[in-house]
Structures are given as C-alpha cells and as structure tokens.
Design a protein around this motif. Sequence first.
Motif, PDB file in Angstrom:
ATOM      1  N   LEU B  24       0.836  -1.207   0.000  1.00  0.00           N
ATOM      2  CA  LEU B  24       0.000   0.000   0.000  1.00  0.00           C
ATOM      3  C   LEU B  24       0.869   1.254   0.000  1.00  0.00           C
ATOM      4  O   LEU B  24       0.554   2.241  -0.663  1.00  0.00           O
ATOM      5  CB  LEU B  24      -0.951  -0.010   1.205  1.00  0.00           C
ATOM      6  N   THR B  25       1.992   1.189   0.737  1.00  0.00           N
ATOM      7  CA  THR B  25       2.922   2.314   0.733  1.00  0.00           C
ATOM      8  C   THR B  25       3.483   2.518  -0.670  1.00  0.00           C
ATOM      9  O   THR B  25       3.621   3.639  -1.150  1.00  0.00           O
ATOM     10  CB  THR B  25       4.085   2.051   1.707  1.00  0.00           C
ATOM     11  N   PHE B  26       3.788   1.391  -1.311  1.00  0.00           N
ATOM     12  CA  PHE B  26       4.322   1.453  -2.669  1.00  0.00           C
ATOM     13  C   PHE B  26       3.326   2.139  -3.606  1.00  0.00           C
ATOM     14  O   PHE B  26       3.696   2.923  -4.477  1.00  0.00           O
ATOM     15  CB  PHE B  26       4.620   0.038  -3.156  1.00  0.00           C
ATOM     16  N   LEU B  27       2.055   1.851  -3.393  1.00  0.00           N
ATOM     17  CA  LEU B  27       1.021   2.452  -4.238  1.00  0.00           C
ATOM     18  C   LEU B  27       0.892   3.947  -3.957  1.00  0.00           C
ATOM     19  O   LEU B  27       0.826   4.766  -4.873  1.00  0.00           O
ATOM     20  CB  LEU B  27      -0.331   1.762  -3.986  1.00  0.00           C
ATOM     21  N   ALA B  28       0.860   4.289  -2.669  1.00  0.00           N
ATOM     22  CA  ALA B  28       0.584   5.673  -2.286  1.00  0.00           C
ATOM     23  C   ALA B  28       1.770   6.588  -2.576  1.00  0.00           C
ATOM     24  O   ALA B  28       1.603   7.679  -3.099  1.00  0.00           O
ATOM     25  CB  ALA B  28       0.219   5.736  -0.808  1.00  0.00           C
ATOM     26  N   GLN B  89       5.732 -12.686 -13.449  1.00  0.00           N
ATOM     27  CA  GLN B  89       5.513 -12.737 -14.889  1.00  0.00           C
ATOM     28  C   GLN B  89       5.247 -11.365 -15.502  1.00  0.00           C
ATOM     29  O   GLN B  89       5.769 -11.050 -16.569  1.00  0.00           O
ATOM     30  CB  GLN B  89       4.333 -13.663 -15.161  1.00  0.00           C
ATOM     31  N   THR B  90       4.430 -10.548 -14.825  1.00  0.00           N
ATOM     32  CA  THR B  90       4.018  -9.286 -15.447  1.00  0.00           C
ATOM     33  C   THR B  90       4.803  -8.088 -14.953  1.00  0.00           C
ATOM     34  O   THR B  90       4.750  -7.028 -15.558  1.00  0.00           O
ATOM     35  CB  THR B  90       2.534  -8.994 -15.175  1.00  0.00           C
ATOM     36  N   LYS B  91       5.524  -8.232 -13.825  1.00  0.00           N
ATOM     37  CA  LYS B  91       6.282  -7.122 -13.222  1.00  0.00           C
ATOM     38  C   LYS B  91       5.355  -5.958 -12.828  1.00  0.00           C
ATOM     39  O   LYS B  91       5.805  -4.842 -12.692  1.00  0.00           O
ATOM     40  CB  LYS B  91       7.367  -6.587 -14.167  1.00  0.00           C
ATOM     41  N   GLN B  92       4.068  -6.241 -12.718  1.00  0.00           N
ATOM     42  CA  GLN B  92       3.143  -5.172 -12.340  1.00  0.00           C
ATOM     43  C   GLN B  92       2.929  -5.223 -10.831  1.00  0.00           C
ATOM     44  O   GLN B  92       1.986  -5.833 -10.343  1.00  0.00           O
ATOM     45  CB  GLN B  92       1.793  -5.328 -13.078  1.00  0.00           C
ATOM     46  N   LYS B  93       3.821  -4.561 -10.124  1.00  0.00           N
ATOM     47  CA  LYS B  93       3.803  -4.620  -8.664  1.00  0.00           C
ATOM     48  C   LYS B  93       2.567  -3.962  -8.059  1.00  0.00           C
ATOM     49  O   LYS B  93       2.142  -4.308  -6.971  1.00  0.00           O
ATOM     50  CB  LYS B  93       5.041  -3.901  -8.137  1.00  0.00           C
ATOM     51  N   ILE B  94       1.998  -3.008  -8.826  1.00  0.00           N
ATOM     52  CA  ILE B  94       0.861  -2.264  -8.307  1.00  0.00           C
ATOM     53  C   ILE B  94      -0.302  -3.210  -7.973  1.00  0.00           C
ATOM     54  O   ILE B  94      -1.043  -2.978  -7.025  1.00  0.00           O
ATOM     55  CB  ILE B  94       0.410  -1.219  -9.345  1.00  0.00           C
ATOM     56  N   ILE B  95      -0.431  -4.280  -8.733  1.00  0.00           N
ATOM     57  CA  ILE B  95      -1.522  -5.225  -8.481  1.00  0.00           C
ATOM     58  C   ILE B  95      -1.443  -5.735  -7.036  1.00  0.00           C
ATOM     59  O   ILE B  95      -2.457  -5.991  -6.403  1.00  0.00           O
ATOM     60  CB  ILE B  95      -1.471  -6.379  -9.502  1.00  0.00           C
ATOM     61  N   GLY B  96      -0.222  -5.827  -6.528  1.00  0.00           N
ATOM     62  CA  GLY B  96      -0.036  -6.293  -5.159  1.00  0.00           C
ATOM     63  C   GLY B  96      -0.772  -5.437  -4.145  1.00  0.00           C
ATOM     64  O   GLY B  96      -1.274  -5.931  -3.133  1.00  0.00           O
ATOM     65  N   ALA B  97      -0.857  -4.137  -4.429  1.00  0.00           N
ATOM     66  CA  ALA B  97      -1.533  -3.234  -3.501  1.00  0.00           C
ATOM     67  C   ALA B  97      -3.020  -3.573  -3.390  1.00  0.00           C
ATOM     68  O   ALA B  97      -3.684  -3.206  -2.424  1.00  0.00           O
ATOM     69  CB  ALA B  97      -1.345  -1.789  -3.942  1.00  0.00           C
ATOM     70  N   PHE B  98      -3.539  -4.282  -4.375  1.00  0.00           N
ATOM     71  CA  PHE B  98      -4.952  -4.665  -4.333  1.00  0.00           C
ATOM     72  C   PHE B  98      -5.121  -6.137  -3.939  1.00  0.00           C
ATOM     73  O   PHE B  98      -6.067  -6.495  -3.255  1.00  0.00           O
ATOM     74  CB  PHE B  98      -5.609  -4.406  -5.702  1.00  0.00           C
ATOM     75  N   ALA B 154      -9.562  -6.632 -11.748  1.00  0.00           N
ATOM     76  CA  ALA B 154     -10.763  -5.959 -12.263  1.00  0.00           C
ATOM     77  C   ALA B 154     -11.010  -4.643 -11.517  1.00  0.00           C
ATOM     78  O   ALA B 154     -11.418  -3.647 -12.112  1.00  0.00           O
ATOM     79  CB  ALA B 154     -11.978  -6.875 -12.141  1.00  0.00           C
ATOM     80  N   LEU B 155     -10.744  -4.656 -10.211  1.00  0.00           N
ATOM     81  CA  LEU B 155     -10.915  -3.426  -9.430  1.00  0.00           C
ATOM     82  C   LEU B 155     -10.022  -2.313  -9.974  1.00  0.00           C
ATOM     83  O   LEU B 155     -10.464  -1.176 -10.147  1.00  0.00           O
ATOM     84  CB  LEU B 155     -10.517  -3.670  -7.970  1.00  0.00           C
ATOM     85  N   ILE B 156      -8.776  -2.668 -10.244  1.00  0.00           N
ATOM     86  CA  ILE B 156      -7.847  -1.661 -10.773  1.00  0.00           C
ATOM     87  C   ILE B 156      -8.343  -1.180 -12.129  1.00  0.00           C
ATOM     88  O   ILE B 156      -8.297   0.001 -12.445  1.00  0.00           O
ATOM     89  CB  ILE B 156      -6.416  -2.229 -10.908  1.00  0.00           C
ATOM     90  N   TYR B 157      -8.839  -2.136 -12.935  1.00  0.00           N
ATOM     91  CA  TYR B 157      -9.365  -1.764 -14.249  1.00  0.00           C
ATOM     92  C   TYR B 157     -10.461  -0.715 -14.106  1.00  0.00           C
ATOM     93  O   TYR B 157     -10.474   0.302 -14.792  1.00  0.00           O
ATOM     94  CB  TYR B 157      -9.908  -3.002 -14.983  1.00  0.00           C
ATOM     95  N   LEU B 158     -11.393  -0.973 -13.181  1.00  0.00           N
ATOM     96  CA  LEU B 158     -12.528  -0.055 -13.019  1.00  0.00           C
ATOM     97  C   LEU B 158     -12.054   1.333 -12.601  1.00  0.00           C
ATOM     98  O   LEU B 158     -12.564   2.344 -13.077  1.00  0.00           O
ATOM     99  CB  LEU B 158     -13.524  -0.625 -12.007  1.00  0.00           C
ATOM    100  N   LEU B 159     -11.049   1.376 -11.718  1.00  0.00           N
ATOM    101  CA  LEU B 159     -10.500   2.668 -11.293  1.00  0.00           C
ATOM    102  C   LEU B 159      -9.859   3.412 -12.471  1.00  0.00           C
ATOM    103  O   LEU B 159     -10.123   4.586 -12.713  1.00  0.00           O
ATOM    104  CB  LEU B 159      -9.427   2.456 -10.223  1.00  0.00           C
TER     105      LEU B 159
END
Lengths: 460, 281
Positions: B24-28, B89-98, B154-159
Amino acid sequence: MHVVMVGLSHKTAPVEVREKVAFPDDLIPEALRALQEIDGIGEAAILSTCNRTEVYAASASPADAIEQIKTFVDGFRDLGDYDLKQHLYGLDSLDACAHLFRVTSSLDSMVVGEGQILAQVKECYWIAQSNGATSTVLNKLFHEAIRTGKRVRTETSIGENAVSISYAAVELAKQVFGELLGRSALLLGAGEMAELTAKHLCANGVRNITVVNRTRERAEELARVIDGKAGSFDELDELMLNADIVVSSTAAQELILEKDRMAKIMHTRKNRPIFMFDIAVPRDLDPGINDLYNTYLYDIDDLKNVVAANKAEREKEAESAGSIIEESVDVFAQWMSTREVVPTITALKRKGELILEAEVEKATARMGDLSEREANIIKGLGVGIVNKLLHGPIIKMKEMSSKRDGYVYTESLRELFDLDALEEADSEVIAGRNGDSPEVTVEPTEDEEAATDDSLRRTT
Amino acid sequence: MAQLEVVLFWLAIAGYSVGTIAYLTFLAAKKPKAGQIGLIALVVGWVLHLGAILTRWIEVGHVPLATQFEFLSFFAWTTVAIYLFTEAQTKQKIIGAFAVPIIWILMGASWISYITGGAEGAGIPATLQSPWFVVHVTVAVVSFASFALAFSVALIYLLQEKHLKKKTTSSFFKRLPPLGTLDHLSYRSVVLGFALLTVTLITGMIWAQSAFGKFWVWDPKLTAAVATWIIFGAYLHARLTAGWQGRRSALIATIGFAAVLVTFGISYFTGAHLETFLPGG
C-alpha cells in the motif's frame, strides 16, 4: 581549492544573447586551454547548450577567479560594445556546486524535468576531461553531479509527466494500450500538430499510420515522412475499424464524426478500445463519443488540462529533488573538507618547522659557542612552543573536516598562515618549476575511474 | 505440535501484514523500496504459511482441507502463490496493492475460523477418504484463488477506466497498469478459474457418487457454486461473442468473486457441506 562558476542562462539572458555566447563544440578545447592559462585557475569545464553557457573551474581564490572568468567569457566572442556582464552570474564553493547539481537534475531547465541536460552535462565533462582540463576537484564535482542527476530521475517522477500536448496524447494512449508497439493510428487532417503527434506515435512503435486530408497531396506528403499511407474521407468508416488511435485536426467547421455513426463503428469493431484525440478548433468529433463503450475521446482542452496538471506535478517533484541535491552537496562538501585537511596540516607543520629552524639558528648564532646540551635545550624550547601552539588548531581542523562547512576552517587557516604561498614555494624547490600545487596532481582513485567509464559514453 | 503450527501461522500473518502495508505504501508513495520489502515479506510469509500447513498435515494425518479453517488458510496460501507468479511474470507490482490486502483479509477470516473451533482437525469418515476428495478440494481452492486475482485486477481496471473517462488529472492513475494489460490479465485469470471450477464440480460429483451413491443434492452451497459457474460462464460468453471486453467484463468479474465468497460463506454458517449428502443431512 574552491569550485567557482560563471554563466548565463535562459533565466538571465534573452536568446539573441545566448546564441552569441554559446561555445560551439570545436571551440571548446581552445577555450579550455585559455581558461587554464588564467592565473589561479587549475581546472575548467564548459557547459554550453542552447539554454545556457556556464564555465566551471577550480581555483584557490574564488573571488578573483569569478571576475577573471567573467572577463574571459565577455572577451571570447566578439560582441562589440555589448555589455555581457549584466547577464552573467558567478557563484563559488558550495553555491556553485549546488547550482551544477540543480542544472544536471534539470531543475533549472526551461522545461523542468527534461532529460537532455543530463546527457549534455556528461558531454561537457567528457570534453573537458579528454582535453586534460579537469583534475581531482572537477572530476569529483562532475561525478557527483551526474550521480545526482540520475538519482533525481529515478527517485522522483520529475521526467515522467508529459508537458506537451502531443506527448500527453501519447502517454494517455499508453494508459489504455500499454506499449504502443504495432498499434495502428489514423490521422484526420495533416497539420503541424498532427504531424508532431504522429512522429511521437511513430517513435513509440506505432506502425501502420493512415493519413486522411482534404488535399490528397498533403496527406501523401505526410504519409511519406512517417512511413504511412494516405487515405480519403470516403473510406472513413473502414479506416476507423482498424485504428487504435485517432488524431483529428481538420479545419472543418462542422463535426466530421457524429456519435451515432461512431456507435455503429464500435459495434462493428466488437468494442475493441479506441483512443481519439480531437485537437481541432472548432472540434471535429462529437463530444458525446466519449460516452460510448471502450471509446476515449479527449479534445484540446482536455489535453491542455492534463499538461497543466503534469507541469504542476513536476514542480512538486522538483521540491523533493531539492533534498536529494542537498544530500549530494553534503557529500561533496565533506569530500572537499577531508581532501584539504591532510595537506593543510602538513603545510602548517612545515610552516612551524621553517620558523623553528630559522629562529633557533638565529638564536644559537647570537649566543656563540654552546654545548650540545644547551643547544638542545634551546631547540627543545622552540619545538615545544611550536607544537603547543599548533596542536589546538590541528585537532580542531580534524574535527571540523567531517562537517559540511569544515573546509571553511581549512581555507581560513590556509589564508591566515599563507600556506598556499608556502606550498607553491616548496613545490618550486622540489620540482624545479612552477607547477601545480601537489594535491591537484593526485590521480583519480580507482573508484572514480570506474565511474568515469560509465558516465563517459557520449550521449546526444 | 499444535504449538508450532500456531507460531508459524502467526508469523505468516505477520509477514502478510508487513507485505500489505509495504504494497500500500508502494502504491501511495513512489517508493521502489517499499515494493521490494513487500515482496520479501510476502515470500517469507508464504514459506512460513506452508510450514504451518505441513505441520497441520502431519498432525491431523490427512490433507488438511477438511475444516473451514484449513480451507481458508489454504485459500489464502494459494492466492499468494498465484499473486507471486503473476508479479514475477508481469512485473506489475501495483496489483499487489490490491491483491495482498485481500490475502490479508482471507488470513484474518482463517484466524477467526481457527479460534472459533477450527483448531480441531476433522476426522473424515473412511467412506469419504478418496483421491477424488483431495482433487476436488484442491482444485476448488486454486480456482477460487484465480478468481480472487481476477477480482483485484478488475478493481484496478474499473479505477483506471473511470479516470480515463472522467479525465481526472490526478497523477495517481499513471502508476496503475494500462487498461489493456489489466483486461488481459483479468481475462486470463477468469479462464483459469472457470476451467478449474468446472473440474471442481465434476470431481465433486464423481466423489459424491462413489461416497454417497448420489452425485448431486441442491444444498445452498452447491447452488451457489453453480451460480458462480454460470456467472463466469456468462463472462466468457459475453466477451467472446458480444465484445464485452473492458468495463463490463471487469464488473462481472467483481460480481463473480462476490459469488465465490457467498459459496464460501454458506458453509461458514451451515458447516462443511459434505454432511448434506449423508442420510438425514
């Protein structure tokens, strides 16, 4: 030794002055040699871009050096009677150092956060170094500057937000499609703005660009430039089926694409996402299109809003970059302090010894025949006084060397005891010539050399 | 032995807690270090969690998937595994925040289940001990974990899609992955989850047939499972035929995950659903 700088930039001089003062690449080696010939200047580097011309140098007497460099810059290019000095600013010591760090981090740039300047600073350093104009102080200074510039770019998002309309469009498209490699685009209208955006899209891997224009010749012309093909408005619907990104900038007074028509196109596309940019005024595309599923439409005002927000964002990032720069200035200041301490202590001790020898000799000569014991007592008295007198300052100086303004003490001490003159006299005796002061000829450490290799690649 | 299990379980929760905060810190704030710490905490938590599960396995003497607690715990563990795979695989760390907070919640639910009686291992009647049971439950968990990932994506997608449509200028959204990546990842997770859910239903029927002589009863849990299956089936159908990729897909994935939780929650109140197969159940 102090770092000094003299220069002018877009903040102090208009373009017609800047362009006259700028050093062309082929004149820089000559200018560097001329600078080093100025009395009291050991090392020099010249940073010359279209937005700034700055001279960096290392000198023992900063105030004089700044004046001399100002005169040098003023005289180097023939500007007639024009008073260039009104545009020049000069900074010394840590102010000069902090300025270079800010410049390298693009905080002082016309467009804050632009990435060119870091490469330009590297280039400037490369030229100075390969011409033998830099040594320990400027090597350290520029390594630190380049390191700081890199840190600011990676640790803040100062360079990440597009600050031009065309680039903002590319960034937005990336938020939908990710990498644009292999995507296709459709240009409606072939004006300047469309061309710029198309070039950005091209640079980001978009292939298969179709240009549609009222006059076919212009469409074909632009298509050639961006390696695309020309189309016509009659086949608009088919062209829209295959495009991922649409950039519209025609001079049409009416809408060229209505919402209903676009809805049909989206249906045929099976809702594959499409990003449309309407940079025309009056607008080409029905604003209602943005409400369609998987369709994103940004007009010129939307893009301007994005750019304005991005600029504000960069300003904010510039603030956090400030603390990185502070840290780097500290690192450099400490390095300067410790670097100066040992030679200064040596020089101070040497000064003591010289006085001691001279005074003892004088005293013993006047006293005539002395036993060895008496002579030793007199000498011991002298040694005692010199050591006791110097002990305090030496200890204090070692303590202060780890502090940020520590080298102010060192410099004061050198000034008060006139140690620079002493070192110069010594090195004349030793080397038998009028050479540099010893610490300037110190070879860069292994670590510094490794860093040099890394940062030396000429980037343009 | 039970002592060791509790210690490992708590340490795993601690690891996931650190992971949640770090992600969450990484996201914020744009702090790459926070992202690294999050990943390390998550991996450490996951290994300790595996230790807790294995300890329990040895203790109860069969695959620990018989009680609600065991099931939830394994659910959380599998979701971590799927998430870690996705990040690698995707290196998309932001997904981790969700995704990581969801894992943390599952762990919390698991813990509550433990202290409200889940500590006891269930003795499975000999008639129920069959390889089909193990396959059925394991596959179900992996399926649910895939849906959990699809849900967070999907949540991230909607945002992100709302941001692009509304043209908000916050720089926060630049940190979220592009729509295309999110849509694809969510789709992929749903395909996996759906395939495994189908296997779950089939193996469940085979197992029920061999153990109870009937392959189906319309108990609430099975009904909810079928509803879940239909929702995700509709997701795939609408996507492939009506071009419902994008926001609508993301919405269905969200609803589908709610159905997964309901399927899950039902036995939370009615007990393990295998009793309903038994005479009088």
